[in-house]
Design an enzyme around this catalytic site. Structure first.
Site, mmCIF file in Angstrom:
data_model
loop_
_atom_site.group_PDB
_atom_site.id
_atom_site.type_symbol
_atom_site.label_atom_id
_atom_site.label_comp_id
_atom_site.label_asym_id
_atom_site.label_seq_id
_atom_site.Cartn_x
_atom_site.Cartn_y
_atom_site.Cartn_z
ATOM 1 N N SER A 204 0.697 -1.257 -0.055
ATOM 2 C CA SER A 204 0.032 0.213 -0.106
ATOM 3 C C SER A 204 0.705 1.122 -0.106
ATOM 4 O O SER A 204 1.455 1.545 0.913
ATOM 5 C CB SER A 204 -0.997 -0.040 1.151
ATOM 6 O OG SER A 204 -1.498 1.406 1.556
ATOM 7 N N HIS B 41 -1.061 -1.562 -3.980
ATOM 8 C CA HIS B 41 -2.473 -1.373 -3.683
ATOM 9 C C HIS B 41 -2.414 -0.025 -3.204
ATOM 10 O O HIS B 41 -1.787 0.932 -2.873
ATOM 11 C CB HIS B 41 -2.570 -2.044 -1.869
ATOM 12 C CG HIS B 41 -3.810 -1.845 -1.319
ATOM 13 N ND1 HIS B 41 -4.814 -2.678 -1.514
ATOM 14 C CD2 HIS B 41 -4.114 -0.838 -0.458
ATOM 15 C CE1 HIS B 41 -5.872 -2.341 -0.578
ATOM 16 N NE2 HIS B 41 -5.466 -1.170 0.059
ATOM 17 N N ASP C 91 -4.910 3.233 -2.094
ATOM 18 C CA ASP C 91 -6.131 3.643 -1.128
ATOM 19 C C ASP C 91 -6.318 5.181 -1.307
ATOM 20 O O ASP C 91 -6.056 6.087 -1.310
ATOM 21 C CB ASP C 91 -5.365 3.856 0.381
ATOM 22 C CG ASP C 91 -5.049 2.128 0.997
ATOM 23 O OD1 ASP C 91 -5.863 1.601 0.872
ATOM 24 O OD2 ASP C 91 -3.915 2.117 1.386
ATOM 25 N N MET D 173 -9.031 7.860 -0.744
ATOM 26 C CA MET D 173 -9.924 8.342 0.195
ATOM 27 C C MET D 173 -10.338 9.658 -0.049
ATOM 28 O O MET D 173 -9.791 10.461 -0.580
ATOM 29 C CB MET D 173 -9.141 8.425 1.756
ATOM 30 C CG MET D 173 -8.496 7.138 2.033
ATOM 31 S SD MET D 173 -7.710 7.356 3.680
ATOM 32 C CE MET D 173 -6.835 5.747 3.536
ATOM 33 N N HIS E 83 -8.611 0.367 -3.824
ATOM 34 C CA HIS E 83 -9.379 0.191 -2.718
ATOM 35 C C HIS E 83 -10.099 1.776 -2.610
ATOM 36 O O HIS E 83 -9.373 2.630 -2.112
ATOM 37 C CB HIS E 83 -8.501 -0.131 -1.410
ATOM 38 C CG HIS E 83 -9.080 0.027 -0.126
ATOM 39 N ND1 HIS E 83 -8.595 -0.231 1.044
ATOM 40 C CD2 HIS E 83 -10.666 -0.146 0.068
ATOM 41 C CE1 HIS E 83 -9.556 -0.255 1.967
ATOM 42 N NE2 HIS E 83 -10.907 -0.374 1.365
ATOM 43 N N MET F 135 -12.223 4.116 -0.821
ATOM 44 C CA MET F 135 -12.858 4.372 0.435
ATOM 45 C C MET F 135 -13.656 5.618 0.119
ATOM 46 O O MET F 135 -13.270 6.848 0.553
ATOM 47 C CB MET F 135 -11.918 4.398 1.503
ATOM 48 C CG MET F 135 -11.200 3.107 2.197
ATOM 49 S SD MET F 135 -9.723 3.285 2.907
ATOM 50 C CE MET F 135 -8.531 3.179 1.622
ATOM 51 N N MET G 231 -11.132 -5.564 6.180
ATOM 52 C CA MET G 231 -10.437 -4.470 6.881
ATOM 53 C C MET G 231 -10.175 -4.754 8.549
ATOM 54 O O MET G 231 -11.197 -5.233 9.246
ATOM 55 C CB MET G 231 -11.512 -3.075 6.931
ATOM 56 C CG MET G 231 -11.393 -2.446 5.804
ATOM 57 S SD MET G 231 -10.135 -2.064 4.705
ATOM 58 C CE MET G 231 -9.046 -1.092 6.005
ATOM 59 N N PHE H 200 -6.729 5.484 7.829
ATOM 60 C CA PHE H 200 -5.157 5.872 8.149
ATOM 61 C C PHE H 200 -4.403 4.616 8.008
ATOM 62 O O PHE H 200 -4.706 3.519 8.524
ATOM 63 C CB PHE H 200 -4.884 6.620 9.615
ATOM 64 C CG PHE H 200 -5.901 7.869 9.511
ATOM 65 C CD1 PHE H 200 -5.515 9.022 9.070
ATOM 66 C CD2 PHE H 200 -7.110 7.783 9.895
ATOM 67 C CE1 PHE H 200 -6.274 10.320 9.295
ATOM 68 C CE2 PHE H 200 -8.196 8.858 10.077
ATOM 69 C CZ PHE H 200 -7.351 9.982 9.615
ATOM 70 N N GLY I 211 -4.638 -3.712 6.843
ATOM 71 C CA GLY I 211 -4.646 -2.983 8.361
ATOM 72 C C GLY I 211 -3.848 -3.658 9.402
ATOM 73 O O GLY I 211 -4.172 -4.553 9.917
ATOM 74 N N GLY I 212 -2.600 -3.145 9.866
ATOM 75 C CA GLY I 212 -1.965 -3.580 10.908
ATOM 76 C C GLY I 212 -1.276 -4.703 10.404
ATOM 77 O O GLY I 212 -0.922 -5.445 11.276
#
Ligand code: DX5
Ligand code: ZN
Length: 217
Positions: free
Chosen positions: A7, A32, A34, A36, A65, A67, A136, A142, A175-176
């Site tokens: 990402s 990836h 993101d 937003m 992705h 969002m 997710m 974030f 995520g994470g």
């Protein structure tokens, strides 16, 4: 072996071309993006122009992705800019089936993403038509957040449904993800792990990807 989607949200925005080059050199399986809008999530990143700008350098699929609210109004731009996978949020649209068909018809792989608090049953009926589900494992918005452990149950349940029914849908987890969390995500049955900060907030991007792949085993 689990695939890695890098990402670029956590990459150096003044040097995106090089970030992508390094990630591909390190063995990233997808890049990836993101997107937003500051509305569906409280953060704004970039739009389709970023995908179009980097597309000539991509040797790996562009995994987009979205969002954003009203993805049906924006999806075409991302298809035209070179998305290979286009994923939107189930929470963002009232007519997911219509958008899935619109994306699929144009030969682009179609994904739906669900937030941590959204139950799996909201997307189960859509599975036969989906190429990918993006689970997710943090609240979207974030990079650099902590993995939510209950996501593992969601991955396992979805894996079981997909295998039992014989669907071809890929499970991606976002995520994470880091060297500490990727093993259990792999074990739970994910096909793809999306990682941002664990790849780009390091000194050696190719090395960070290799480390993730080793930790996943
Ligand atoms: C978060 C994004 C993620 C983000 C992950 O809303 O969808 O793709 O880049 O970042 P890390 O890997 O740092 O949690
Ligand atoms: Zn993402």
């Amino acid at each position: 072996m689990i695939k890695i989607a890098a990402s670029i949200l956590s990459a150096d925005f003044t040097n995106m071309g090089d970030a992508v080059k390094q990630a591909q050199k390190g063995g990233a399986n997808l890049i990836h993006f993101d997107v937003m809008d500051g509305h569906f999530v409280p953060n704004i990143t970039f739009g389709n122009a970023m995908i179009a700008a980097l597309k000539p350098q991509l040797t790996k699929p562009a995994d987009v992705h979205l969002m954003i609210t009203n993805p049906e109004e924006q999806a075409q731009k991302y298809i035209d800019s070179g998305a290979n996978y286009l994923t939107f949020h189930i929470e963002a649209t009232k007519k997911p089936e219509k958008l899935i068909q619109k994306i699929k018809k144009q030969g682009v792989k179609t994904g739906i993403s669900i937030k941590p608090k959204t139950p799996l049953k909201t997307i189960t009926p859509l599975l036969p038509n989906l190429d990918l589900v993006l689970i997710m494992s943090v609240e979207p918005g974030f990079g650099g957040q902590k993995f939510i452990p209950t996501s593992l149950e969601k991955i396992k349940t979805l894996r079981k449904t997909i295998d039992t029914k014989g669907y071809k849908t890929l499970i991606s987890v976002d995520g994470g993800i880091n060297a500490q969390t990727i093993h259990s995500v792999n074990q739970a049955g994910a096909d793809i792990a999306v990682a941002g900060s664990a790849i780009f907030q390091t000194k050696n991007i190719p090395q960070a990807i290799k480390k993730l792949k080793e930790a996943a085993r």
